[in-house]
Design a protein around this motif. Structure first.
Motif, short mmCIF file in Angstrom:
data_model
loop_
_atom_site.label_atom_id
_atom_site.label_comp_id
_atom_site.label_asym_id
_atom_site.label_seq_id
_atom_site.Cartn_x
_atom_site.Cartn_y
_atom_site.Cartn_z
N ALA A 64 0.83 -1.21 0.00
CA ALA A 64 0.00 0.00 0.00
C ALA A 64 0.87 1.25 0.00
CB ALA A 64 -0.92 0.00 1.22
N TYR A 65 2.00 1.18 0.68
CA TYR A 65 2.91 2.33 0.73
C TYR A 65 3.49 2.63 -0.65
CZ TYR A 65 7.16 4.97 1.33
OH TYR A 65 8.15 5.90 1.18
N ILE A 66 3.84 1.58 -1.39
CA ILE A 66 4.38 1.79 -2.74
C ILE A 66 3.35 2.53 -3.59
CG2 ILE A 66 5.08 0.63 -4.87
CD1 ILE A 66 6.27 -1.59 -3.15
N GLY A 67 2.11 2.07 -3.54
CA GLY A 67 1.05 2.73 -4.31
C GLY A 67 0.85 4.16 -3.88
N SER A 68 0.80 4.39 -2.57
CA SER A 68 0.56 5.75 -2.07
C SER A 68 1.74 6.66 -2.37
CB SER A 68 0.28 5.73 -0.57
OG SER A 68 1.45 5.42 0.16
N SER A 69 2.96 6.11 -2.33
CA SER A 69 4.14 6.91 -2.61
C SER A 69 4.17 7.34 -4.07
CB SER A 69 5.41 6.10 -2.28
OG SER A 69 6.57 6.85 -2.55
N ILE A 70 3.83 6.42 -4.95
CA ILE A 70 3.75 6.77 -6.37
C ILE A 70 2.68 7.83 -6.59
CG2 ILE A 70 3.14 5.89 -8.66
CD1 ILE A 70 4.40 3.22 -7.81
N PHE A 71 1.51 7.62 -5.97
CA PHE A 71 0.43 8.61 -6.09
C PHE A 71 0.88 9.97 -5.55
CE2 PHE A 71 -2.53 10.99 -3.47
CZ PHE A 71 -3.44 11.43 -4.42
N GLY A 72 1.44 9.97 -4.33
CA GLY A 72 1.78 11.21 -3.68
C GLY A 72 2.79 12.03 -4.46
N ASN A 73 3.80 11.38 -4.98
CA ASN A 73 4.82 12.10 -5.73
C ASN A 73 4.29 12.60 -7.06
OD1 ASN A 73 7.78 11.79 -4.41
ND2 ASN A 73 6.49 10.06 -3.84
N ILE A 74 3.45 11.78 -7.72
CA ILE A 74 2.87 12.21 -8.99
C ILE A 74 1.85 13.32 -8.76
CG2 ILE A 74 1.40 11.48 -10.92
CD1 ILE A 74 2.75 8.75 -10.76
N ALA A 75 0.98 13.14 -7.75
CA ALA A 75 -0.04 14.15 -7.46
C ALA A 75 0.60 15.47 -7.05
CB ALA A 75 -0.97 13.65 -6.35
N SER A 76 1.77 15.39 -6.42
CA SER A 76 2.45 16.61 -6.03
C SER A 76 2.84 17.45 -7.24
CB SER A 76 3.71 16.28 -5.22
OG SER A 76 3.37 15.63 -4.02
N VAL A 77 3.21 16.78 -8.32
CA VAL A 77 3.55 17.50 -9.54
C VAL A 77 2.34 18.27 -10.04
CG1 VAL A 77 4.33 17.26 -11.93
CG2 VAL A 77 5.31 15.79 -10.16
N ALA A 78 1.18 17.60 -10.02
CA ALA A 78 -0.05 18.24 -10.50
C ALA A 78 -0.57 19.30 -9.53
CB ALA A 78 -1.12 17.18 -10.72
N ALA A 79 -0.41 19.04 -8.23
CA ALA A 79 -1.01 19.94 -7.22
C ALA A 79 -0.16 21.16 -6.92
CB ALA A 79 -1.26 19.16 -5.93
N MET A 80 1.15 21.05 -7.09
CA MET A 80 2.02 22.13 -6.62
C MET A 80 2.87 22.78 -7.70
SD MET A 80 3.14 20.94 -2.78
CE MET A 80 3.65 19.25 -3.08
N GLN A 81 2.64 22.43 -8.96
CA GLN A 81 3.33 23.10 -10.05
C GLN A 81 2.46 24.20 -10.64
OE1 GLN A 81 6.74 22.26 -11.55
NE2 GLN A 81 6.64 21.84 -9.37
N LYS A 82 3.05 25.30 -11.02
CA LYS A 82 2.30 26.42 -11.55
C LYS A 82 1.90 26.20 -13.01
CE LYS A 82 4.47 29.83 -8.51
NZ LYS A 82 5.28 31.06 -8.43
N GLN A 83 2.69 25.41 -13.75
CA GLN A 83 2.38 25.21 -15.17
C GLN A 83 1.06 24.49 -15.34
OE1 GLN A 83 5.14 24.25 -13.64
NE2 GLN A 83 6.97 24.87 -14.74
N SER A 84 0.25 24.96 -16.27
CA SER A 84 -1.04 24.33 -16.52
C SER A 84 -1.06 23.56 -17.83
CB SER A 84 -2.15 25.40 -16.55
OG SER A 84 -1.87 26.38 -17.54
N ASN A 85 0.03 23.70 -18.64
CA ASN A 85 0.11 22.99 -19.91
C ASN A 85 0.19 21.49 -19.67
OD1 ASN A 85 1.91 21.72 -22.15
ND2 ASN A 85 1.05 23.57 -23.05
N TRP A 86 -0.73 20.74 -20.29
CA TRP A 86 -0.81 19.30 -19.98
C TRP A 86 0.42 18.55 -20.48
CZ3 TRP A 86 -0.63 15.35 -23.47
CH2 TRP A 86 -0.83 15.65 -24.83
N GLN A 87 1.05 19.02 -21.56
CA GLN A 87 2.26 18.35 -22.04
C GLN A 87 3.39 18.48 -21.02
OE1 GLN A 87 0.52 20.56 -23.89
NE2 GLN A 87 0.35 19.91 -26.04
N THR A 88 3.49 19.68 -20.43
CA THR A 88 4.51 19.90 -19.41
C THR A 88 4.23 19.04 -18.18
OG1 THR A 88 4.82 22.17 -20.16
CG2 THR A 88 5.63 21.63 -17.96
N MET A 89 2.95 19.00 -17.78
CA MET A 89 2.57 18.21 -16.61
C MET A 89 2.83 16.73 -16.84
SD MET A 89 1.61 20.48 -14.49
CE MET A 89 0.85 19.47 -13.25
N ALA A 90 2.50 16.24 -18.05
CA ALA A 90 2.71 14.83 -18.37
C ALA A 90 4.20 14.50 -18.36
CB ALA A 90 2.11 14.51 -19.74
#
Length: 265
Positions: free
Chosen positions: A84-110
Protein backbone atom coordinates in the motif's frame (compact mmCIF):
# COMPACT_ATOMS: atom_id res chain seq x y z
CA UNK A 1 17.71 17.12 2.40
CA UNK A 2 14.40 17.09 0.51
CA UNK A 3 16.23 16.35 -2.76
CA UNK A 4 18.12 13.45 -1.17
CA UNK A 5 14.92 11.98 0.22
CA UNK A 6 12.89 12.54 -2.95
CA UNK A 7 15.52 11.38 -5.45
CA UNK A 8 17.42 8.67 -3.54
CA UNK A 9 15.83 7.10 -0.46
CA UNK A 10 12.19 6.87 -1.62
CA UNK A 11 13.05 5.54 -5.13
CA UNK A 12 15.40 2.95 -3.61
CA UNK A 13 12.64 1.63 -1.32
CA UNK A 14 10.24 1.39 -4.27
CA UNK A 15 12.81 -0.43 -6.45
CA UNK A 16 13.70 -2.95 -3.74
CA UNK A 17 10.07 -3.76 -3.01
CA UNK A 18 9.51 -4.41 -6.71
CA UNK A 19 12.51 -6.77 -6.72
CA UNK A 20 11.04 -8.68 -3.75
CA UNK A 21 7.54 -8.73 -5.21
CA UNK A 22 5.06 -11.24 -3.76
CA UNK A 23 1.73 -12.41 -5.23
CA UNK A 24 -1.06 -9.90 -4.79
CA UNK A 25 1.22 -6.99 -3.89
CA UNK A 26 0.72 -5.31 -7.27
CA UNK A 27 -3.05 -5.41 -6.82
CA UNK A 28 -2.77 -3.87 -3.35
CA UNK A 29 -0.46 -1.14 -4.70
CA UNK A 30 -2.92 -0.43 -7.53
CA UNK A 31 -5.86 -0.29 -5.12
CA UNK A 32 -3.83 2.03 -2.89
CA UNK A 33 -3.34 4.41 -5.81
CA UNK A 34 -7.09 4.29 -6.49
CA UNK A 35 -7.83 4.84 -2.78
CA UNK A 36 -5.65 7.96 -2.66
CA UNK A 37 -6.89 9.26 -6.01
CA UNK A 38 -10.53 9.02 -4.95
CA UNK A 39 -9.81 10.86 -1.70
CA UNK A 40 -7.89 13.53 -3.61
CA UNK A 41 -10.77 13.97 -6.06
CA UNK A 42 -13.39 14.20 -3.30
CA UNK A 43 -11.44 16.83 -1.40
CA UNK A 44 -10.40 18.84 -4.44
CA UNK A 45 -14.00 19.28 -5.60
CA UNK A 46 -14.97 20.58 -2.15
CA UNK A 47 -12.09 23.02 -1.62
CA UNK A 48 -10.47 23.59 -5.06
CA UNK A 49 -7.04 23.66 -3.45
CA UNK A 50 -4.41 21.21 -4.68
CA UNK A 51 -2.23 21.28 -1.57
CA UNK A 52 -5.19 20.77 0.79
CA UNK A 53 -6.46 17.90 -1.37
CA UNK A 54 -3.00 16.33 -1.24
CA UNK A 55 -2.94 16.62 2.56
CA UNK A 56 -6.36 14.94 2.65
CA UNK A 57 -5.39 12.03 0.39
CA UNK A 58 -1.65 11.35 0.75
CA UNK A 59 -1.35 9.54 4.08
CA UNK A 60 1.47 8.54 6.41
CA UNK A 61 1.45 4.84 5.51
CA UNK A 62 5.21 4.28 5.57
CA UNK A 63 6.47 6.24 8.58
CA UNK A 64 3.48 5.67 10.89
CA UNK A 65 1.20 3.02 9.37
CA UNK A 66 3.94 0.40 8.96
CA UNK A 67 5.31 0.38 12.54
CA UNK A 68 1.78 0.64 13.94
CA UNK A 69 0.54 -2.32 11.86
CA UNK A 70 3.53 -4.42 12.90
CA UNK A 71 2.99 -3.53 16.56
CA UNK A 72 -0.66 -4.61 16.46
CA UNK A 73 -0.69 -7.48 13.95
CA UNK A 74 2.93 -8.67 13.83
CA UNK A 75 5.46 -8.83 11.00
CA UNK A 76 2.98 -10.46 8.60
CA UNK A 77 1.14 -7.13 8.32
CA UNK A 78 4.21 -5.47 6.82
CA UNK A 79 3.63 -7.20 3.48
CA UNK A 80 0.31 -5.51 2.73
CA UNK A 81 1.30 -2.17 4.29
CA UNK A 82 4.50 -1.96 2.23
CA UNK A 83 2.49 -2.73 -0.93
CA UNK A 84 0.00 0.00 0.00
CA UNK A 85 2.91 2.33 0.73
CA UNK A 86 4.38 1.79 -2.74
CA UNK A 87 1.05 2.73 -4.31
CA UNK A 88 0.56 5.75 -2.07
CA UNK A 89 4.14 6.91 -2.61
CA UNK A 90 3.75 6.77 -6.37
CA UNK A 91 0.43 8.61 -6.09
CA UNK A 92 1.78 11.21 -3.68
CA UNK A 93 4.82 12.10 -5.73
CA UNK A 94 2.87 12.21 -8.99
CA UNK A 95 -0.04 14.15 -7.46
CA UNK A 96 2.45 16.61 -6.03
CA UNK A 97 3.55 17.50 -9.54
CA UNK A 98 -0.05 18.24 -10.50
CA UNK A 99 -1.01 19.94 -7.22
CA UNK A 100 2.02 22.13 -6.62
CA UNK A 101 3.33 23.10 -10.05
CA UNK A 102 2.30 26.42 -11.55
CA UNK A 103 2.38 25.21 -15.17
CA UNK A 104 -1.04 24.33 -16.52
CA UNK A 105 0.11 22.99 -19.91
CA UNK A 106 -0.81 19.30 -19.98
CA UNK A 107 2.26 18.35 -22.04
CA UNK A 108 4.51 19.90 -19.41
CA UNK A 109 2.57 18.21 -16.61
CA UNK A 110 2.71 14.83 -18.37
CA UNK A 111 6.44 15.18 -18.91
CA UNK A 112 7.07 16.08 -15.27
CA UNK A 113 4.89 13.17 -14.13
CA UNK A 114 6.63 10.60 -16.31
CA UNK A 115 10.06 11.81 -15.21
CA UNK A 116 9.18 12.08 -11.51
CA UNK A 117 11.39 9.96 -9.20
CA UNK A 118 8.73 7.34 -8.22
CA UNK A 119 7.72 6.66 -11.83
CA UNK A 120 11.35 6.31 -12.88
CA UNK A 121 11.95 4.05 -9.86
CA UNK A 122 8.98 1.89 -10.83
CA UNK A 123 10.22 1.53 -14.41
CA UNK A 124 13.79 0.83 -13.26
CA UNK A 125 12.63 -1.78 -10.75
CA UNK A 126 10.56 -3.60 -13.39
CA UNK A 127 13.56 -3.58 -15.74
CA UNK A 128 15.83 -5.04 -13.04
CA UNK A 129 13.34 -7.85 -12.43
CA UNK A 130 13.90 -9.01 -16.01
CA UNK A 131 17.63 -9.51 -15.49
CA UNK A 132 18.84 -13.14 -15.08
CA UNK A 133 20.15 -12.28 -11.61
CA UNK A 134 18.41 -12.75 -8.26
CA UNK A 135 19.05 -9.24 -6.99
CA UNK A 136 16.54 -9.63 -4.15
CA UNK A 137 18.85 -12.03 -2.30
CA UNK A 138 21.96 -9.87 -2.47
CA UNK A 139 22.70 -8.98 1.14
CA UNK A 140 24.21 -5.58 0.29
CA UNK A 141 20.98 -4.49 -1.42
CA UNK A 142 18.89 -5.67 1.53
CA UNK A 143 21.18 -3.80 3.92
CA UNK A 144 20.78 -0.70 1.76
CA UNK A 145 16.99 -1.15 1.92
CA UNK A 146 16.98 -1.36 5.72
CA UNK A 147 19.22 1.71 5.87
CA UNK A 148 17.03 3.64 3.40
CA UNK A 149 13.88 2.89 5.42
CA UNK A 150 15.44 4.30 8.58
CA UNK A 151 16.94 7.30 6.82
CA UNK A 152 13.57 8.06 5.21
CA UNK A 153 12.05 8.50 8.64
CA UNK A 154 15.00 10.43 10.08
CA UNK A 155 15.46 12.82 7.14
CA UNK A 156 11.72 13.28 6.62
CA UNK A 157 11.11 14.11 10.26
CA UNK A 158 14.09 16.48 10.26
CA UNK A 159 12.59 18.44 7.37
CA UNK A 160 9.19 18.48 9.07
CA UNK A 161 10.84 19.65 12.28
CA UNK A 162 12.63 22.48 10.48
CA UNK A 163 9.31 23.79 9.16
CA UNK A 164 7.53 23.23 12.47
CA UNK A 165 10.16 25.44 14.10
CA UNK A 166 8.64 28.37 12.21
CA UNK A 167 5.04 27.11 12.24
CA UNK A 168 2.36 27.53 14.90
CA UNK A 169 -0.01 24.78 16.05
CA UNK A 170 -2.94 26.62 17.59
CA UNK A 171 -6.18 25.46 19.16
CA UNK A 172 -7.95 26.73 16.06
CA UNK A 173 -5.77 24.67 13.70
CA UNK A 174 -6.28 21.60 15.89
CA UNK A 175 -10.06 22.04 15.87
CA UNK A 176 -10.02 22.65 12.10
CA UNK A 177 -8.30 19.29 11.62
CA UNK A 178 -11.10 17.36 13.34
CA UNK A 179 -13.81 17.66 10.63
CA UNK A 180 -11.21 16.97 7.93
CA UNK A 181 -10.08 13.82 9.73
CA UNK A 182 -13.68 12.67 10.24
CA UNK A 183 -14.44 13.32 6.57
CA UNK A 184 -11.40 11.26 5.54
CA UNK A 185 -12.43 8.47 7.91
CA UNK A 186 -15.97 8.38 6.46
CA UNK A 187 -15.06 8.32 2.78
CA UNK A 188 -11.89 6.30 3.33
CA UNK A 189 -13.75 3.54 5.15
CA UNK A 190 -16.24 3.27 2.30
CA UNK A 191 -13.41 3.00 -0.24
CA UNK A 192 -11.56 0.38 1.85
CA UNK A 193 -14.80 -1.62 2.17
CA UNK A 194 -15.05 -1.65 -1.63
CA UNK A 195 -11.39 -2.72 -1.83
CA UNK A 196 -12.11 -5.61 0.55
CA UNK A 197 -15.14 -6.60 -1.54
CA UNK A 198 -13.02 -6.60 -4.70
CA UNK A 199 -10.33 -8.62 -2.94
CA UNK A 200 -12.87 -11.23 -1.83
CA UNK A 201 -14.42 -11.31 -5.30
CA UNK A 202 -11.04 -11.88 -6.97
CA UNK A 203 -9.86 -14.18 -4.14
CA UNK A 204 -6.78 -12.10 -3.37
CA UNK A 205 -5.36 -13.76 -0.25
CA UNK A 206 -3.21 -10.83 0.84
CA UNK A 207 -6.36 -8.70 1.15
CA UNK A 208 -8.67 -11.36 2.62
CA UNK A 209 -6.13 -12.21 5.32
CA UNK A 210 -5.43 -8.58 6.29
CA UNK A 211 -8.83 -6.87 6.40
CA UNK A 212 -8.34 -5.25 9.85
CA UNK A 213 -4.95 -3.96 8.70
CA UNK A 214 -6.48 -2.21 5.70
CA UNK A 215 -8.91 -0.29 7.89
CA UNK A 216 -5.94 1.46 9.48
CA UNK A 217 -5.51 3.44 6.25
CA UNK A 218 -8.44 5.90 6.68
CA UNK A 219 -7.27 6.61 10.23
CA UNK A 220 -3.76 7.67 9.24
CA UNK A 221 -2.69 11.32 9.28
CA UNK A 222 -1.27 13.27 6.32
CA UNK A 223 2.14 12.07 5.16
CA UNK A 224 5.01 14.05 6.62
CA UNK A 225 6.59 13.63 3.18
CA UNK A 226 4.14 16.26 1.87
CA UNK A 227 6.21 19.03 3.43
CA UNK A 228 9.29 17.48 1.79
CA UNK A 229 7.59 17.60 -1.61
CA UNK A 230 6.27 21.10 -0.96
CA UNK A 231 9.81 22.17 -0.13
CA UNK A 232 11.11 20.54 -3.29
CA UNK A 233 8.48 21.97 -5.65
CA UNK A 234 7.49 25.29 -4.03
CA UNK A 235 10.22 26.15 -1.57
CA UNK A 236 7.60 26.69 1.15
CA UNK A 237 6.37 24.75 4.20
CA UNK A 238 2.73 25.78 4.64
CA UNK A 239 1.62 22.17 5.08
CA UNK A 240 3.75 21.61 8.22
CA UNK A 241 1.20 22.97 10.72
CA UNK A 242 -1.69 21.17 8.97
CA UNK A 243 0.24 17.90 9.02
CA UNK A 244 1.11 18.30 12.70
CA UNK A 245 -2.48 19.16 13.70
CA UNK A 246 -3.89 16.31 11.61
CA UNK A 247 -1.40 13.90 13.16
CA UNK A 248 -2.52 14.76 16.68
CA UNK A 249 -6.18 14.09 15.79
CA UNK A 250 -5.36 10.86 13.95
CA UNK A 251 -3.26 9.55 16.83
CA UNK A 252 -6.31 9.74 19.08
CA UNK A 253 -8.41 7.73 16.60
CA UNK A 254 -5.58 5.24 15.97
CA UNK A 255 -5.20 4.67 19.71
CA UNK A 256 -8.92 3.93 20.03
CA UNK A 257 -8.82 1.55 17.05
CA UNK A 258 -5.71 -0.24 18.34
CA UNK A 259 -7.22 -0.58 21.81
CA UNK A 260 -10.44 -2.03 20.38
CA UNK A 261 -8.54 -4.53 18.24
CA UNK A 262 -6.28 -5.64 21.08
CA UNK A 263 -9.32 -5.98 23.35
CA UNK A 264 -11.40 -8.14 20.99
CA UNK A 265 -8.75 -10.05 19.03
Amino acid sequence: MSKILTKIFIPYVIIYNILTYQDGAAMVAALSIIFCTLLFTIRYFTCRDGLEALIFSYLNIGWLGLPLAIAIFGDTASRIIIAAYIGSSIFGNIASVAAMQKQSNWQTMAGKTLTSPPVLALAFGLALRELPIDLANISALQLGYDLAKHLMSIVGMCILGIWLYSSRITTASFKASIPTTVMRLFFGSIIVSIMVWIGALLEIDIIIQNIPVLFILPLLPPAANIVVLETYYRGTGQSASMIASGTLVSLVLLSLYASALLLFM
